[in-house]
Scaffold this motif. Sequence first.
Motif, PDB file in Angstrom:
ATOM      1  N   SER A 213       0.966  -1.218   0.026  1.00 37.58           N
ATOM      2  CA  SER A 213      -0.055  -0.104   0.112  1.00 37.58           C
ATOM      3  C   SER A 213       0.901   1.293   0.041  1.00 37.58           C
ATOM      4  O   SER A 213       0.567   2.253  -0.782  1.00 37.58           O
ATOM      5  CB  SER A 213      -0.857  -0.104   1.280  1.00 37.58           C
ATOM      6  N   ALA A 216       2.360   1.754  -3.479  1.00 40.92           N
ATOM      7  CA  ALA A 216       1.276   2.351  -4.169  1.00 40.92           C
ATOM      8  C   ALA A 216       0.843   3.831  -4.014  1.00 40.92           C
ATOM      9  O   ALA A 216       0.758   4.406  -4.970  1.00 40.92           O
ATOM     10  CB  ALA A 216      -0.018   1.514  -4.134  1.00 40.92           C
ATOM     11  N   LEU A 217       0.995   4.250  -2.797  1.00 42.32           N
ATOM     12  CA  LEU A 217       0.543   5.400  -2.445  1.00 42.32           C
ATOM     13  C   LEU A 217       1.659   6.518  -2.660  1.00 42.32           C
ATOM     14  O   LEU A 217       1.478   7.559  -2.878  1.00 42.32           O
ATOM     15  CB  LEU A 217       0.076   5.722  -1.151  1.00 42.32           C
ATOM     16  N   ALA A 227      -0.417   2.564  -9.611  1.00 41.54           N
ATOM     17  CA  ALA A 227      -1.052   2.667  -7.953  1.00 41.54           C
ATOM     18  C   ALA A 227      -2.225   1.821  -7.784  1.00 41.54           C
ATOM     19  O   ALA A 227      -2.382   0.988  -6.719  1.00 41.54           O
ATOM     20  CB  ALA A 227      -1.246   4.297  -7.587  1.00 41.54           C
ATOM     21  N   LEU A 228      -2.938   1.875  -8.641  1.00 43.05           N
ATOM     22  CA  LEU A 228      -4.337   0.975  -8.577  1.00 43.05           C
ATOM     23  C   LEU A 228      -4.194  -0.381  -8.445  1.00 43.05           C
ATOM     24  O   LEU A 228      -4.526  -1.032  -7.597  1.00 43.05           O
ATOM     25  CB  LEU A 228      -5.289   1.608  -9.677  1.00 43.05           C
ATOM     26  N   LEU A 231      -2.696  -1.209  -5.239  1.00 46.80           N
ATOM     27  CA  LEU A 231      -3.741  -1.039  -4.146  1.00 46.80           C
ATOM     28  C   LEU A 231      -4.983  -1.915  -3.892  1.00 46.80           C
ATOM     29  O   LEU A 231      -5.187  -2.771  -2.892  1.00 46.80           O
ATOM     30  CB  LEU A 231      -4.559   0.343  -4.118  1.00 46.80           C
ATOM     31  N   ALA A 234      -2.936  -5.066  -2.633  1.00 48.28           N
ATOM     32  CA  ALA A 234      -2.854  -4.856  -1.175  1.00 48.28           C
ATOM     33  C   ALA A 234      -4.422  -4.946  -0.357  1.00 48.28           C
ATOM     34  O   ALA A 234      -4.274  -5.943   0.584  1.00 48.28           O
ATOM     35  CB  ALA A 234      -2.529  -3.583  -0.847  1.00 48.28           C
ATOM     36  N   PHE A 235      -5.385  -4.570  -1.082  1.00 47.05           N
ATOM     37  CA  PHE A 235      -6.792  -4.851  -0.224  1.00 47.05           C
ATOM     38  C   PHE A 235      -7.213  -6.176  -0.215  1.00 47.05           C
ATOM     39  O   PHE A 235      -7.766  -6.695   0.703  1.00 47.05           O
ATOM     40  CB  PHE A 235      -7.744  -4.027  -1.251  1.00 47.05           C
ATOM     41  N   VAL A 250      -3.154   2.070   6.806  1.00 46.56           N
ATOM     42  CA  VAL A 250      -3.392   2.169   5.276  1.00 46.56           C
ATOM     43  C   VAL A 250      -4.199   3.414   5.301  1.00 46.56           C
ATOM     44  O   VAL A 250      -3.967   4.272   4.563  1.00 46.56           O
ATOM     45  CB  VAL A 250      -4.056   1.067   4.964  1.00 46.56           C
ATOM     46  N   PHE A 254      -3.155   7.080   3.484  1.00 51.40           N
ATOM     47  CA  PHE A 254      -4.047   7.707   2.503  1.00 51.40           C
ATOM     48  C   PHE A 254      -4.212   9.047   2.889  1.00 51.40           C
ATOM     49  O   PHE A 254      -4.145  10.271   2.079  1.00 51.40           O
ATOM     50  CB  PHE A 254      -5.536   7.043   2.735  1.00 51.40           C
TER      51      PHE A 254
END
Length: 418
Positions: A213, A216-217, A227-228, A231, A234-235, A250, A254
Motif C-alpha cells: 500500500s 502504491a500511494l 498505483a491502482l 492498491l 493490497a486490499f 493504510v 491515505f
Amino acid sequence: MNTLSINNPVNQKADTYICLILVFAVTYQAFLCLLNTFGFPASIAVVGASEALIMGACLPILMRRMAVQLIAVLAISGAFFCLAGITSGQFNVKAVRDILIPLWFLWLGYNLGRPDVAERALKWICMVVIAIGTFEMFWLDTYTRFFDIYGYYLNTGNITPVTDYVRESRLQLNGIRPEGIGRTFFPGLLGSHRVSSVFLEPVSLGNFATIVSAWALSYDAKDWRKALWFLVAAFVMIVIADSRFALVLVPTMFAMRLFLQGKAFYFASLAPLAGVTLVMAMGFTTVEYTDSFSGRLALCGWALEEFDLQRLLGLDLAPSYGDMGYAYLISRFGLPLCLLLWAGFWLLPSPDERANRFRAFVAVYAALILSVSGTSLFAFKTSALLWFLVGCLIQRPALAREPGPALPIQPKEINYGR
C-alpha cells in the motif's frame, strides 16, 4: 539509466536475477516449511543459513559500488555491539542480524537505483502471495498437508507445544481468530481463518500488504493505473489476512497522501517520538493488561518505565520483550545508536517527491509496528523487500561498464536515472 543500458540483454538478466533474489527473500520460509513437512527438519540454524545464502547472492550487485555511508554505519554498529558484548558478557548475534538486514538490502537497492525493477519484483511477489493465499483460503486441508506451519514453528523454536491445539489445526497460533474476538473483514463469508500464504503467519501477510500500500500511494498522480493495481492487490491481502494493523495504518497513509506535500512529509520523522509518547501514556493510564490494541501499547509502556541508564544505552542483558517493539529496539541497539540510524535514514538523498512520500510512509509504518510488535520490523521476509524498495527510490545506480568495445562517452550522454 539510458534506454540502451536497460534493454541490454546482460542487464535484463541481472534484473531478473535481482527479482528472483527478492522472491526467495519473501518466500524462503514457505520453502523451508514445505521441506520440513516432507521429512527434512527445519531448525534455527537452517533458517539462519538460508538467510545468509540469500544475502550472499546479493554480493555481485553490492560489490559494483561501495556505499561508504552504509559501511560507516555498519562499522559504528559493529563497534557498539562489541562494547555491549564486553559490558554484558554476551554477544547478541540476533541484534547484529537485525541491523544487518536493513542495511544490506538498502545497499542492494541503492546500487541498483531502478524503481522499475523494484516494481517488477514487487508485482511478481504479489502474484505469488495472492495465488498461494487463494489456495490456502479455499483448500485449507490440502494446503496444510503441504505446509505444516505449526510443526515448522515447533522445530524452529518459535512456539511451544499445545496439545489441544495440535489436534485442531496445523496453522500458526494466530491463524484462527479466537471465539469472542472474531474476524474484522467479512466474518460471515470468510469465517475465523486468517490466511498467511507464503509468510506462514497472517501478521506478516498484513505487514507485507501495508508495504505494498505504501508503494502504491507513493506514485505520482500521473501513474494512477500502476498505483491502482498495487492498491487492489493490497486490499485483497489485507482482507484475507484480516490485518487490523493494516486497517489502522493504510487509512493513515491515505490521509498523508491527500493532505501532505513537499517538506511537510518530513514531519513523519517525529513518528517514533509520537509512538513512544503513546505507549508511555497508555502504560501510565492502564491498570490491567488485555489482549487488545490498547493492551499491547500499555505493555510496551510498562516495559519502558522500568528502563535504567544501562538498559537505555543497550549495555546489559535485557529480557526478550516479545511484543514490545520500542523496548526491544532500545535495549538491543541502545538509544544513541537508534538516534544515529534514524538520522541517517532521513539524511538519505531524496531525488523526487515520490521518494519523500515513500520514506514518510516507511517512517509511520516503523513507528506503529514498534508499538505493538517486538521484532516484526526486522523479519527477513518483509524487511529485506522494504529496504530494497527504499534503496531503489534513492535512484543512485552504480556505474557499471557495459559489455562491448570501449567507445568514448561524452558526459552529456550519461543518464543516472534521476
